[in-house]
Design a protein around this motif. Structure first.
Motif, PDB file in Angstrom:
ATOM      1  N   ASN A  86       0.805  -1.218   0.000  1.00  0.00           N
ATOM      2  CA  ASN A  86       0.000   0.000   0.000  1.00  0.00           C
ATOM      3  C   ASN A  86       0.839   1.268   0.000  1.00  0.00           C
ATOM      4  O   ASN A  86       0.353   2.331  -0.343  1.00  0.00           O
ATOM      5  N   GLU A  87       2.071   1.179   0.386  1.00  0.00           N
ATOM      6  CA  GLU A  87       2.935   2.354   0.501  1.00  0.00           C
ATOM      7  C   GLU A  87       4.135   2.216  -0.416  1.00  0.00           C
ATOM      8  O   GLU A  87       4.754   1.159  -0.474  1.00  0.00           O
ATOM      9  N   LYS A  88       4.450   3.276  -1.121  1.00  0.00           N
ATOM     10  CA  LYS A  88       5.678   3.284  -1.904  1.00  0.00           C
ATOM     11  C   LYS A  88       6.726   4.031  -1.096  1.00  0.00           C
ATOM     12  O   LYS A  88       6.427   5.064  -0.489  1.00  0.00           O
ATOM     13  N   PRO A  89       7.948   3.528  -1.043  1.00  0.00           N
ATOM     14  CA  PRO A  89       8.981   4.246  -0.307  1.00  0.00           C
ATOM     15  C   PRO A  89       9.274   5.582  -0.984  1.00  0.00           C
ATOM     16  O   PRO A  89       9.143   5.735  -2.197  1.00  0.00           O
ATOM     17  N   VAL A  94      13.437  13.023  -2.050  1.00  0.00           N
ATOM     18  CA  VAL A  94      12.455  13.433  -1.050  1.00  0.00           C
ATOM     19  C   VAL A  94      13.030  13.250   0.355  1.00  0.00           C
ATOM     20  O   VAL A  94      12.897  14.117   1.221  1.00  0.00           O
ATOM     21  N   VAL A  95      13.673  12.117   0.590  1.00  0.00           N
ATOM     22  CA  VAL A  95      14.275  11.850   1.898  1.00  0.00           C
ATOM     23  C   VAL A  95      15.313  12.919   2.218  1.00  0.00           C
ATOM     24  O   VAL A  95      15.322  13.493   3.313  1.00  0.00           O
ATOM     25  N   GLU A  96      16.199  13.214   1.272  1.00  0.00           N
ATOM     26  CA  GLU A  96      17.250  14.229   1.489  1.00  0.00           C
ATOM     27  C   GLU A  96      16.635  15.599   1.730  1.00  0.00           C
ATOM     28  O   GLU A  96      17.085  16.354   2.604  1.00  0.00           O
ATOM     29  N   SER A  97      15.593  15.934   0.999  1.00  0.00           N
ATOM     30  CA  SER A  97      14.926  17.227   1.167  1.00  0.00           C
ATOM     31  C   SER A  97      14.315  17.348   2.566  1.00  0.00           C
ATOM     32  O   SER A  97      14.450  18.382   3.239  1.00  0.00           O
ATOM     33  N   GLU A  98      13.638  16.308   3.021  1.00  0.00           N
ATOM     34  CA  GLU A  98      13.018  16.334   4.347  1.00  0.00           C
ATOM     35  C   GLU A  98      14.071  16.378   5.455  1.00  0.00           C
ATOM     36  O   GLU A  98      13.911  17.082   6.450  1.00  0.00           O
ATOM     37  N   LEU A  99      15.156  15.635   5.283  1.00  0.00           N
ATOM     38  CA  LEU A  99      16.243  15.686   6.278  1.00  0.00           C
ATOM     39  C   LEU A  99      16.874  17.068   6.332  1.00  0.00           C
ATOM     40  O   LEU A  99      17.223  17.562   7.411  1.00  0.00           O
ATOM     41  N   ALA A 100      17.011  17.709   5.179  1.00  0.00           N
ATOM     42  CA  ALA A 100      17.557  19.066   5.146  1.00  0.00           C
ATOM     43  C   ALA A 100      16.649  20.024   5.913  1.00  0.00           C
ATOM     44  O   ALA A 100      17.123  20.902   6.651  1.00  0.00           O
ATOM     45  N   LYS A 101      15.334  19.854   5.785  1.00  0.00           N
ATOM     46  CA  LYS A 101      14.391  20.702   6.525  1.00  0.00           C
ATOM     47  C   LYS A 101      14.539  20.488   8.032  1.00  0.00           C
ATOM     48  O   LYS A 101      14.529  21.441   8.815  1.00  0.00           O
ATOM     49  N   VAL A 102      14.687  19.242   8.447  1.00  0.00           N
ATOM     50  CA  VAL A 102      14.843  18.939   9.871  1.00  0.00           C
ATOM     51  C   VAL A 102      16.146  19.539  10.390  1.00  0.00           C
ATOM     52  O   VAL A 102      16.186  20.155  11.462  1.00  0.00           O
ATOM     53  N   ARG A 103      17.230  19.393   9.611  1.00  0.00           N
ATOM     54  CA  ARG A 103      18.510  19.974  10.031  1.00  0.00           C
ATOM     55  C   ARG A 103      18.416  21.481  10.160  1.00  0.00           C
ATOM     56  O   ARG A 103      18.955  22.075  11.087  1.00  0.00           O
ATOM     57  N   ALA A 104      17.705  22.118   9.234  1.00  0.00           N
ATOM     58  CA  ALA A 104      17.541  23.577   9.282  1.00  0.00           C
ATOM     59  C   ALA A 104      16.769  23.994  10.534  1.00  0.00           C
ATOM     60  O   ALA A 104      17.127  24.961  11.206  1.00  0.00           O
ATOM     61  N   ILE A 105      15.729  23.245  10.850  1.00  0.00           N
ATOM     62  CA  ILE A 105      14.938  23.550  12.053  1.00  0.00           C
ATOM     63  C   ILE A 105      15.791  23.399  13.302  1.00  0.00           C
ATOM     64  O   ILE A 105      15.732  24.233  14.218  1.00  0.00           O
TER      65      ILE A 105
END
Length: 113
Positions: A86-89, A94-105
């Motif tokens: 049901n889920e595609k990884p 996308v993973v790198e982009s989201e991690l970059a957002k977390v690092r920025a926060i």
């Protein structure tokens, strides 16, 4: 469909089980307004279950809650069956982009994480 007399009977039983439960006309009227379309036997069963598990008097929601079987958490194997396919990884981008957002926060640079 419950009568007001049946609602009173249910509430009187709660008062027997729980000394701190106060029963008055206003409370009876209010409870009956919510419980009038319910089944007395089901409410009595829910009350018995509540009494065996809690030292506090039930609220209306405690008597109307869904059966415990409806809230069972699936085991890991069942979870795997439910979610399989049901889920595609997420893509690497996308993973790198989201991690970059977390690092920025967090104010962290790459590799400090």
């Amino acid at each position: 469909m419950m009568t007001k007399r049946e609602t009173f009977s249910l509430m009187a039983r709660i008062a027997v089980y729980y000394e701190q439960f106060e029963l008055d006309q206003k409370k009876l009227d209010s409870w009956h307004e919510v419980l009038k379309d319910c089944n007395l036997e089901e409410l009595e069963a829910a009350l018995h279950e509540h009494v065996s598990a809690s030292v506090y008097p039930p609220k209306i929601a405690d008597l109307l809650k869904k059966p415990a079987s409806a809230r069972v958490v699936p085991d890991p194997e069942e979870t795997e069956r439910i979610t399989a396919g049901n889920e595609k990884p997420a893509s690497r981008e996308v993973v790198e982009s989201e991690l970059a957002k977390v690092r920025a926060i967090l104010g962290k640079g790459r590799g400090e994480f």
